[in-house]
Every structure is written in structure tokens, then in C-alpha cells.
Enzyme design. Structure first.
Site, PDB file in Angstrom:
ATOM      1  N   ASP A 138      25.305  32.622  60.906  1.00 29.80           N
ATOM      2  CA  ASP A 138      23.843  32.688  60.960  1.00 29.80           C
ATOM      3  C   ASP A 138      23.240  31.295  61.108  1.00 29.80           C
ATOM      4  O   ASP A 138      23.824  30.297  60.666  1.00 29.80           O
ATOM      5  CB  ASP A 138      23.300  33.344  59.689  1.00 29.80           C
ATOM      6  CG  ASP A 138      23.709  34.803  59.571  1.00 29.80           C
ATOM      7  OD1 ASP A 138      24.119  35.367  60.604  1.00 29.80           O
ATOM      8  OD2 ASP A 138      23.627  35.363  58.463  1.00 29.80           O
ATOM      9  N   ASP A 170      21.202  29.560  59.521  1.00 27.48           N
ATOM     10  CA  ASP A 170      20.487  29.159  58.310  1.00 27.48           C
ATOM     11  C   ASP A 170      21.384  28.237  57.502  1.00 27.48           C
ATOM     12  O   ASP A 170      22.480  27.856  57.942  1.00 27.48           O
ATOM     13  CB  ASP A 170      20.069  30.390  57.504  1.00 27.48           C
ATOM     14  CG  ASP A 170      21.249  31.291  57.138  1.00 27.48           C
ATOM     15  OD1 ASP A 170      22.414  30.853  57.320  1.00 27.48           O
ATOM     16  OD2 ASP A 170      21.020  32.416  56.672  1.00 27.48           O
ATOM     17  N   ASP A 189      23.094  28.812  54.724  1.00 23.21           N
ATOM     18  CA  ASP A 189      24.374  29.431  54.380  1.00 23.21           C
ATOM     19  C   ASP A 189      25.322  29.451  55.574  1.00 23.21           C
ATOM     20  O   ASP A 189      26.532  29.223  55.446  1.00 23.21           O
ATOM     21  CB  ASP A 189      24.148  30.861  53.886  1.00 23.21           C
ATOM     22  CG  ASP A 189      23.630  30.885  52.450  1.00 23.21           C
ATOM     23  OD1 ASP A 189      23.812  29.865  51.758  1.00 23.21           O
ATOM     24  OD2 ASP A 189      23.044  31.898  52.050  1.00 23.21           O
ATOM     25  N   GLU A 207      30.619  35.722  60.800  1.00 18.42           N
ATOM     26  CA  GLU A 207      30.166  35.801  59.418  1.00 18.42           C
ATOM     27  C   GLU A 207      29.666  37.212  59.110  1.00 18.42           C
ATOM     28  O   GLU A 207      28.664  37.654  59.628  1.00 18.42           O
ATOM     29  CB  GLU A 207      29.033  34.793  59.180  1.00 18.42           C
ATOM     30  CG  GLU A 207      28.414  34.888  57.794  1.00 18.42           C
ATOM     31  CD  GLU A 207      27.108  34.115  57.669  1.00 18.42           C
ATOM     32  OE1 GLU A 207      26.438  34.295  56.645  1.00 18.42           O
ATOM     33  OE2 GLU A 207      26.765  33.360  58.597  1.00 18.42           O
TER      34      GLU A 207
END
Length: 695
Positions: free
Chosen positions: A547, A549, A551, A474
Site C-alpha cells: 500500500d 502508506d 505501513d 501485502e
């Protein structure tokens, strides 16, 4: 050149002079080159001979003089055709001094269909039908009932005379002229022709199938309402007989040809047109003079649409089948396309910007019989398979267009809704065609994409064995760190920018247009969808590295959706993984001997547990505890140690234990239906730990 030289050249065995030329007279040309007249010398050519004789009888029926035709296939291999028409003329033809029957049977291009007086519409045109059959037969017997008597004549391979015994091998006496064999009633007229095909011409296995004759005679009876045709086959162990008569004409023929359920009743479209044709005509001095002749062309069409998808179109000129179509079929097709497009626009089934429907859309489920009648039609070749009269296109288009428009503008009682159903069927066929074309274009685009060069942003590895791993990373910021952290021997990197397309909602075309999705398919190199070949995959493992998180979770979900829909075998084989990067890093103050200075925690629960443990042991740590917002915040050593080094990393293998349940979940979470997803979120809201929400 001297006389001696000329004589020497003439005698030269290797020379080429007038004495080498062959002049074929009369019917010799037919016997020398039969294929030119009947197409072939196999079963097809033999059947053509039978049709030539039958068509002469049919022409009498078209002219209104014949109501009955009989066709018999005898056990000895001969064929007999009988009609109750006017009978071939038996009086003397003044130019040749021969009886009319002898002229018709022995002279090419002789008959009653040239001047347009005897027949206004006929199947025979070139005057070679009966004479060609005569030339290619070992024996022909002709009997004509006319003027109160039965007149007879026989032929052996085209020569007139008389046989003393039955059969083609009997004793034969060459003799010109007719003979009278019996008296009949003055009103009795008709013609009987029996011919034995010449085995010197036709191949040994040539035969005329019973089913072929039955189909042809049935077809003819449909085309001439009120005509009775008897067929008798004596060649088998049992005699087979059948009679055909159809008063409904081509409307009945159309219903017979249709095999599917009807959407609309048979429509009958009729009309006529006129045209001028320049033809050579013999004058009183025997010279051919170009003359403008006025022609009438009658159009009669029957058609209906059914629920099926096959198209059946039969076309005829003066009841002669034209299996390869011609100008009349071109006019019919053009009229259909024009009228149907006008109606679709008028009813708003085709909107502004929509493509016009084409012939293939309209012909889906259509059964049609297209017939035209005109004097001296122009065909391409003696076999009459294609009509060439150019005016037929314009006249048929005008008649069919005008009459079909009347049907749509003023529908017959009870036909308004069926006509609407026809229009909807045509639109549906057009949409299917366009979708299929789009699918083909997408497949071509996909193949081109799969075979093109690898994207420049790929950071490839050196090995191609099962150890190789493709990290889908990402963001470009994480890519820079990952380049330093990876083992370039077997770890490849492909960065993606943000969130890729949700392919669960998108079409194949949209997916292939998306740069990120296209790059992933290219790099893996095994195709997509049905063409995906797992053995061709360039990497042993695919690892999704995003990541830690919300997202990042969403990006992983989008990537898994792409893999699930278009590279399903990779998931089934257990070759897809999710990297597990740490969420927190605890930096210890004065760590004890053997203790790492940095401790990584992958969840909030793990962090709390570690902090309680350190507090109990009196171990201090640096505040605040670092929380990684993304992979780009790690340095190369940290990323390698926690996420990429096979010795220390944690990977989650993505498995599909229940394919059906997995499909439902993907459709629920990523599909185009919003309501089920809203219900799922609402139902699960009470189970959510509010402290885990990043707000």
C-alpha cells in the site's frame, strides 16, 4: 569303513587329512607370520623390532638398575642397543638346560616379566620381544657383562652358534651355550644386543628414520627422570649424535609438547590405587591355576591449558606409548569432565538450564601426559597400542578427580586467576560448539525448506523465462484483486500477512522459523545466504507491491532487508523492484473528448498540481477526491492499469550503488542498536513536512 577304504581316503589327493596339517615349532611361526608379532614387514615393523630391544633396557631403568642406554644405527644396516643394567642371566635355566640368554632369545613367552618378581612394572609382557627380533634377524650378537666376565652368543635366523667373520653372511657354526670372551670388573654389568634385520623378511625399502628414533628416545628420557640415553646414527655422510636426559620428568615433557602460550602452569596429579586381578599362575606341578593377585597401579599425570585450540594427549603404560589410548585415558577423560562441570556450576559460569560441557570443550588447548605403572598390564595385541586393564579406568578417574579438585579448591600461589581463565576458556569452547551445532541444524532446516514443495498460497505463472515476475503482495485482500489484474502467463503472486520479521535483528534460526520469510525463500528457489545461486532463481524479477502508506513503506523496508541479507545478488543484478500504486484518483465530470475520465496521482504534490491545472482549464471533478487507503480498494482494471500492466505501470528499480553505505543504512534503520536510530530520527525531524504526516 573297511581298512581298504580308509587307505584309499588317505591317499586321495583331493582329500583333507592330518598329513595336510603343518606344525610350526619354535621361532618358525614368527618367520611364517611376522605381521602377527610386529604388525608389518615394512619400516613400521622394523622400528618395532628396535623398540622391543630398547624396551628391555628401559625395563631395567624402571626397576632402578639402569642409568644409561645407548642406541646406535650402524652403516651396514644393523642396530645396536647397550645398557648398564643387571645383564641378562647367563646361568643355566633348570627346565631347559640352556643358558638364560639362550632361553630369552630362542623361546617364545620366556622372560623375567611373568611372575612379578624381577619386574614390578615393565613394557615387555608377553616374553616374545627379544625372541621375535631374533627370529626376524639374519644375525644377532648378544654380549652380557656379569659376574666379572663378558659372555657372548650369536644367532643366525634364531639358531644359536658362532660366526667366524663379521656381518650376517659370514661362516656360521651352529652351537648351543655361551662363551666367555673377556674379563671385566665384578661390579660391571650390562647387556649389548646388535641385530641385522633379515632381508628375506623385511621389504627392500624398510628403514628406521633418524627423527623417529630421536623422538622415541627423547620421549623415554622424559618418562624416566635421571635416565641418560645416547643416540648415534652412522648411516649418513656425517655421523649424527644426541644425548637426552630430563630430570623434570613428565612435567618437562608436557611443557615440551605444548606449542601455544600457557594459561596456567603445568599441574602434576599423582596417586595410586589397588585392585585384585585373577590370573593363571604355574604351580609346582606345572599346572596353570587361577589365582587372585593384588596389584598396585601408580598414576602420574601432567597437564596444562594454553591459549590455542589443538589438543595434545600422550598416554603411556610403564613408559610404553599407547597411541590409541585405552582404559587409563578413559578414566582421565571422565575425571576431567566431572570435575570441570562441578567447578563451572560452583562458580556460576554454568547456570541452571545450561548444558554440561563435554570432553571436546575441555580438551581444547589442553596438553596432557597420562602415565600409569602396574605389573603385567593387559594390552590388546603384541603391539601394545591400547591398554585393556579394566581397573585402570576407575583408579585413574579417582586419582585425577581427587587431585584436580584439590587444585581448584586450594589453588597454588598465583594460580587462582589462571584457573578461572581455564574455566572461562572451557565455557567459551562449549558456547562455540553449541553455536556451530545450531548453525548446522539451521543449514539442514534451510536445505529441507529450499527443497520442499512450494507453499499453497503461491499463485504461480505459466512461464519460467526471464520475463517472469513474482509480485510479493501485502495482504490477502489485495491478492484477490491482483489475481484478476495479473497476466497469468508471466506474473506470479505471493501474499504475505502484515509485517514480516526484521531479519537485521533476528538470527538465522529465527528467520527460518518465520513462515513468511521461509515462504519467500522457498518460492524464489535459489537458496539463501552463502548458498544463494542467482542462476537458480525461478523468476526474472521480484516486485514488492504494498500500500502507498506508512505501513506499506515499512513492509517494503522489511522485505528489502530480507533480500539484502539473504538474497543479495538479486539486488546487485537489479532484479528487485518496488511497484508504485497511485495514492489518489480524480474522477472528472463530463471529460472532454480524448480525455480519460479517471486521472491517477502518485503523490500529494502531483495531486495539487493536477487540481490547479484542471481549475485553470475549467474542468470540474467529483468531490471529494478519492484517496486509496490500500490496494484492496482498487478493482482489477484499476490495479492492472496503474500497477501491474507493463504498458502503463511505474516500477522503481532497487539498486545498490555503494554496498558499504547500504550496509550502514540497513544497520542504522533496521539493526538492534536503538540509540543511533534515535539520533538519526531526531536530526531529521526538522526537515519533515508536517503536512505529509497521516494524522
Amino acid at each position: 569303513m573297511t581298512a581298504a577304504t580308509a587307505e584309499k581316503a588317505t591317499d586321495d589327493p583331493h582329500g583333507y587329512s592330518a598329513r595336510h596339517l603343518s606344525v610350526l615349532e619354535g621361532l618358525e611361526a614368527v618367520r611364517k607370520r611376522p605381521g602377527m608379532y610386529i604388525g608389518s614387514t615394512d619400516s613400521r615393523g622394523l622400528a618395532h623390532c628396535l623398540w622391543e630391544i630398547v624396551d628391555n633396557c628401559v625395563d631395567e631403568a624402571l626397576a632402578g638398575y639402569c642409568t644409561h642406554i645407548g642406541v646406535t644405527m650402524h652403516q651396514d644396516g644393523s642396530f645396536e642397543v647397550v645398557d648398564n643394567g643387571r645383564g641378562i642371566p647367563v646361568d643355566i635355566e633348570p627346565k631347559t638346560g640352556l643358558a638364560g640368554v639362550e632361553v630369552v632369545m630362542t623361546r617364545l613367552h620366556a622372560g623375567g616379566k611373568f611372575g612379578g618378581v624381577s619386574y614390578t612394572a615393565s613394557g615387555g609382557l608377553h616374553g616374545v620381544g627379544a625372541s621375535v627380533v631374533n627370529a626376524l634377524s639374519a644375525r644377532v650378537d648378544v654380549e652380557v657383562d656379569r659376574d666379572g666376565a663378558t659372555h657372548a652368543i650369536s644367532f643366525k635366523r634364531g639358531l644359536p652358534g658362532e660366526f667366524a667373520t663379521p656381518g650376517p653372511e659370514g661362516r656360521f657354526k651352529k652351537k648351543s651355550g655361551m662363551r666367555t670372551i673377556r674379563k671385566v670388573a665384578k661390579k660391571t654389568t650390562g647387556t649389548r644386543v646388535r641385530f641385522w634385520p633379515d632381508l628375506q623378511i623385511f621389504i627392500k625399502d624398510a628403514t628406521v628414520e633418524q627423527s623417529l628414533v630421536m623422538d622415541r628416545m627423547r620421549q623415554t628420557a622424559f618418562l624416566i627422570p635421571g635416565l641418560t640415553i645416547d643416540v648415534r646414527d652412522e648411516r649418513g655422510e656425517e655421523v649424527v649424535e644426541d644425548t637426552f636426559r630430563f630430570d623434570g620428568g613428565i612435567s618437562e615433557f608436557c611443557s615440551y609438547l605444548a606449542k601455544d602460550a600457557e594459561i596456567i602452569d603445568v599441574l602434576r596429579l599423582q596417586g595410586r590405587g589397588h585392585f585384585t586381578e585373577t590370573v593363571p599362575v604355574l604351580d609346582d606341578q606345572g599346572h596353570l591355576t587361577p589365582t587372585d593377585v593384588e596389584r598396585d597401579l601408580e598414576v602420574d599425570v601432567a597437564l596444562r591449558w594454553g591459549t590455542g585450540y589443538d589438543t595434545v594427549t600422550k598416554s603411556f603404560v610403564n613408559v610404553i606409548a599407547t597411541p590409541k589410548g585405552g582404559t587409563h585415558v578413559q578414566g582421565f577423560d571422565r575425571a576431567l569432565v566431572r570435575v570441570l562441570n562441578e567447578q563451572l556450576r560452583a562458580t556460576k559460569l554454568l547456570k541452571n538450564g545450561d548444558e554440561n560441557v563435554i570432553k571436546e570443550d575441555i580438551l581444547e588447548g589442553l596438553t596432557a601426559v597420562v602415565t600409569v605403572r602396574l605389573p603385567e598390564p593387559q594390552f590388546e595385541g603384541q603391539t601394545k597400542e591400547i591398554l585393556g586393564t579394566s581397573a585402570a579406568t576407575r583408579i585413574v578417574q579417582q586419582v585425577v578427580g581427587r587431585e584436580l579438585k584439590k587444585v581448584f579448591d586450594n589453588p597454588p600461589r598465583g594460580q587462582k586467576q589462571p584457573l578461572r581463565a581455564v574455566l572461562e576458556k572451557v565455557v567459551g569452547a562449549a558456547k562455540t560448539r553449541i553455536a556451530a551445532r545450531t548453525q548446522r541444524d539451521n543449514q539442514r532446516r534451510k536445505n529441507a525448506l529450499e527443497n520442499s514443495a512450494l507453499p499453497a498460497k503461491l499463485v504461480d505463472c505459466r512461464t519460467a523465462d526471464d520475463r517472469s515476475e513474482l509480485f510479493i503482495v501485502e495482504g490477502d485482500s489485495a491478492l484477490g484483486t491482483a489475481k484478476l489484474a495479473r497476466n497469468s502467463e508471466f506474473q506470479a503472486l505471493l501474499p504475505i500477512r502484515g509485517k514480516i520479521l526484521n531479519v537485521q535483528k533476528a538470527s538465522v534460526a529465527d528467520m527460518l522459523k518465520n513462515a513468511e520469510c521461509a515462504a519467500i525463500i522457498q518460492v524464489i528457489g535459489a537458496g539463501s545466504g552463502r548458498t544463494f545461486d542467482i542462476d537458480a532463481a525461478r523468476y526474472g524479477r521480484i516486485i514488492l507491491m504494498a500500500d502507498a502508506d506508512v505501513d506499506g513503506s515499512h513492509i517494503r523496508c522489511l522485505l528489502l532487508t530480507l533480500l539484502y541479507r539473504y538474497m543479495h545478488p538479486m539486488l546487485e543484478a537489479g532484479r528487485v523492484f518496488a511497484a508504485v500504486p497511485p495514492l489518489h484518483r480524480i474522477e472528472l465530470i463530463k471529460p472532454k473528448k480524448g480525455q480519460d475520465k479517471y486521472v491517477y496521482c502518485y503523490t500529494d504534490g502531483e495531486l495539487r498540481k493536477k487540481l490547479v491545472e484542471f481549475e485553470r482549464k475549467g474542468q470540474r471533478w467529483k468531490e471529494p477526491v478519492q484517496r486509496y487507503k490500500g490496494l484492496g480498494e482498487m478493482d482489477a482494471d484499476q490495479l492492472a492499469e496503474t500497477t501491474m500492466d507493463p504498458q502503463h505501470r511505474i516500477l522503481r528499480r532497487i539498486r545498490i550503488e555503494d554496498a558499504e553505505e547500504a550496509a550502514k543504512i540497513f544497520d542504522l534503520l533496521m539493526g538492534s542498536e536503538v540509540a543511533p536510530r534515535r539520533e538519526f530520527i531526531t536530526a531529521g525531524a526538522a526537515e519533515l513536512d508536517i503536512e505529509r504526516i497521516d494524522t
